[in-house]
Write an enzyme that holds these catalytic residues in place. Structure first.
Site, short mmCIF file in Angstrom:
data_model
loop_
_atom_site.label_atom_id
_atom_site.label_comp_id
_atom_site.label_asym_id
_atom_site.label_seq_id
_atom_site.Cartn_x
_atom_site.Cartn_y
_atom_site.Cartn_z
N GLY A 121 14.85 39.16 16.96
CA GLY A 121 16.30 38.96 16.81
C GLY A 121 16.83 39.74 15.61
O GLY A 121 16.08 40.40 14.88
N ASP A 148 8.70 35.92 20.24
CA ASP A 148 10.08 35.86 20.74
C ASP A 148 9.98 35.74 22.25
O ASP A 148 8.99 36.16 22.85
CB ASP A 148 10.85 37.13 20.36
N SER A 164 22.43 27.18 8.81
CA SER A 164 23.71 27.90 8.84
C SER A 164 24.75 27.15 8.05
O SER A 164 24.74 25.91 7.99
CB SER A 164 24.14 28.00 10.30
N TYR A 210 25.88 23.49 18.54
CA TYR A 210 25.01 24.44 17.84
C TYR A 210 24.77 23.99 16.40
O TYR A 210 23.63 23.92 15.93
CB TYR A 210 25.65 25.85 17.88
N LYS A 270 21.32 22.51 14.17
CA LYS A 270 20.84 22.98 12.86
C LYS A 270 20.69 21.80 11.91
O LYS A 270 19.70 21.69 11.18
CB LYS A 270 21.80 24.03 12.29
N ARG A 325 35.80 34.64 5.22
CA ARG A 325 34.37 34.30 5.34
C ARG A 325 33.58 35.05 4.27
O ARG A 325 34.01 36.06 3.73
CB ARG A 325 33.81 34.74 6.71
N PRO A 366 39.45 28.30 19.07
CA PRO A 366 39.19 26.87 18.80
C PRO A 366 37.99 26.69 17.88
O PRO A 366 36.97 27.37 18.04
CB PRO A 366 38.89 26.29 20.19
N1 UFG Z 1 37.36 37.00 14.26
C1 UFG Z 1 38.42 37.73 14.77
N2 UFG Z 1 38.20 38.47 15.88
C2 UFG Z 1 36.98 38.54 16.50
C3 UFG Z 1 35.90 37.80 15.97
C4 UFG Z 1 36.12 37.03 14.84
O1 UFG Z 1 39.53 37.67 14.24
O2 UFG Z 1 36.88 39.25 17.51
C5 UFG Z 1 37.56 36.21 13.03
C6 UFG Z 1 37.30 34.73 13.17
O3 UFG Z 1 38.45 34.05 13.62
C7 UFG Z 1 36.86 34.35 11.76
C8 UFG Z 1 36.17 35.60 11.25
O4 UFG Z 1 36.63 36.67 12.06
O5 UFG Z 1 38.00 34.12 10.94
C9 UFG Z 1 34.65 35.53 11.36
O6 UFG Z 1 34.28 35.20 12.68
P1 UFG Z 1 32.76 35.34 13.19
O7 UFG Z 1 32.76 34.97 14.64
O8 UFG Z 1 32.23 36.67 12.84
O9 UFG Z 1 31.96 34.28 12.32
P2 UFG Z 1 32.14 32.70 12.16
O10 UFG Z 1 32.44 32.47 10.71
O11 UFG Z 1 33.08 32.14 13.13
O12 UFG Z 1 30.72 32.16 12.59
C10 UFG Z 1 29.53 32.66 12.01
C11 UFG Z 1 28.39 32.55 13.02
C12 UFG Z 1 28.04 31.13 13.30
C13 UFG Z 1 27.78 30.42 12.02
C14 UFG Z 1 28.94 30.57 11.09
C15 UFG Z 1 28.60 29.96 9.76
O13 UFG Z 1 28.76 33.18 14.22
O14 UFG Z 1 26.86 31.09 14.06
O15 UFG Z 1 29.23 31.94 10.87
O16 UFG Z 1 29.71 29.89 8.95
F1 UFG Z 1 27.57 29.12 12.30
#
Ligand code: UFG
Length: 335
Positions: A10, A31, A124, A148, A152, A230, A292
């Site tokens: 991965g 894996d 996570s 998910y 964890k 983030r 969401p």
């Molecule tokens: N975002 C967009 N457009 C996209 C994808 C994401 O605007 O196409 C935004 C999201 O709304 C968020 C930010 O970019 O504000 C980050 O989104 P990600 O999907 O990259 O990451 P997340 O913080 O939602 O989630 C990630 C991992 C999860 C983990 C989490 C821990 O995908 O598995 O971080 O905080 F649990």
């Protein structure tokens, strides 16, 4: 003695193997290729010049897993293998609980049977759910908001109870924030199936022209520019945190959890600008409805990992964007 790596092909597992091999560790990896490709093994060999012992097996196939313990001298384990798509976990909760929790129980029964007492777990920041404030410390309340994240947290609890039952055990739980970027060589990187869920792989595919524009999920969050904030961390920094964690298990017993992030939050707009600056490419975007379950802000206080593991993130956001972009342009269709 070898380190067992589950989920070794991965995104995080493969980069961690490269760093471990560089640090002189012997590796046994497994894996089931459910979300990765065998070609990753060739790339690891190409980068490191070292061939690792690899098993194609599933966490739910206990006899298949046991062969690895029987046939190798394993003294520690880094456990990455898991299903990880938040949305899919809401649609198929039983699949997630079975794969992630039952799979880990199988693994732990074997580590106990074969006396493998040092264990690093890939958790996570999602276990914090919607934090009351940022930066997030390890002692904040834990309340994941999707299956998910629940898996964890359950595994964290199982490991805590197991370590309490055996004073010789040493467990480190790493709570990752948002891993991005790729190996500097451009030969190893993130290769999601289908349309990416996460921000950085989406952006790299827009930069390559594979996708027309980035949907920005909401510009009305309670953040400095309205888009989600983030803590993005370079995959190589994250991989190195596992070496620090393994070293820590050598001189400590019990269980300890650590945030693995940079301590800095970036908004979606800031990431778009950083990417454009780092690569000279334009990233078209469109504002879309909120996704969401997304939260306003999530970034780490990594002070505990800095102090106790002696680990700290070294790469900045430009490195993350440049390396992600190099990977995508050298491998337009992934592996
Ligand atoms: N975002 C967009 N457009 C996209 C994808 C994401 O605007 O196409 C935004 C999201 O709304 C968020 C930010 O970019 O504000 C980050 O989104 P990600 O999907 O990259 O990451 P997340 O913080 O939602 O989630 C990630 C991992 C999860 C983990 C989490 C821990 O995908 O598995 O971080 O905080 F649990």
């Amino acid at each position: 003695m070898a380190v067992l790596i589950t989920g070794g092909t991965g995104y995080i597992g493969s980069h961690t193997i490269v760093e471990l091999l560089g640090a002189g560790y012997d590796i046994v990896a497994m894996d089931n290729f459910s979300n990765s490709k065998p070609a990753v093994l060739d790339r690891i060999l190409e980068i490191t010049g070292k061939k690792i012992k690899f098993y194609q097996t599933d966490m739910l196939d206990k006899p298949g897993m046991e062969a690895m313990f029987r046939e190798n001298r394993i003294d520690s384990c880094i456990h990455f293998a898991a299903l990880k798509a938040v949305g899919e976990s809401v649609e198929k909760p039983l699949l997630y609980y079975k794969n992630n929790v039952t799979g880990t129980l199988n693994l732990l029964e074997l580590t106990v049977k074969y006396g493998v007492g040092r264990f690093v777990f890939s958790s996570s920041a999602t276990v914090y759910g919607k934090p009351a404030s940022v930066p997030i410390r390890e002692d904040f309340p834990l309340s994941p908001v999707n299956p998910y994240g629940q898996t964890k947290l359950m595994i964290e609890q199982i490991l805590t109870d197991l370590a309490a039952s055996d004073s010789a055990m040493s467990v480190v739980i790493l709570r990752y924030f948002n891993p991005v970027g790729a190996h500097k060589s451009g030969r190893l990187g993130e290769d999601p199936c289908g349309i990416p869920n996460n921000l950085m792989p989406y952006i790299t595919q827009v930069a390559e022209g594979r996708l027309p524009y980035l949907p920005v999920y909401g510009n009305d969050y309670n953040t400095r520019d309205g888009t989600g904030v983030r803590d993005y961390i370079h995959i190589i920094d994250l991989a190195r945190a596992h070496i620090s964690a393994l070293e820590y298990t050598q001189s400590h017993s019990g269980v300890e959890c650590f945030n693995i992030g940079t301590g800095r939050g970036y908004s979606v707009f800031e990431i778009i600008r950083a990417y454009e600056k780092a690569t000279g490419k334009r990233i078209p975007y469109q504002i879309a409805p909120r996704r969401p379950g997304d939260i306003d802000e999530c970034y780490a206080d990594p002070g505990k990992a800095n102090r106790l593991l002696g680990w700290r993130a070294e790469y900045d956001i430009e490195d993350m964007c440049r390396d992600a972009d190099r990977w995508q342009s050298m491998n337009p269709s992934g592996f």
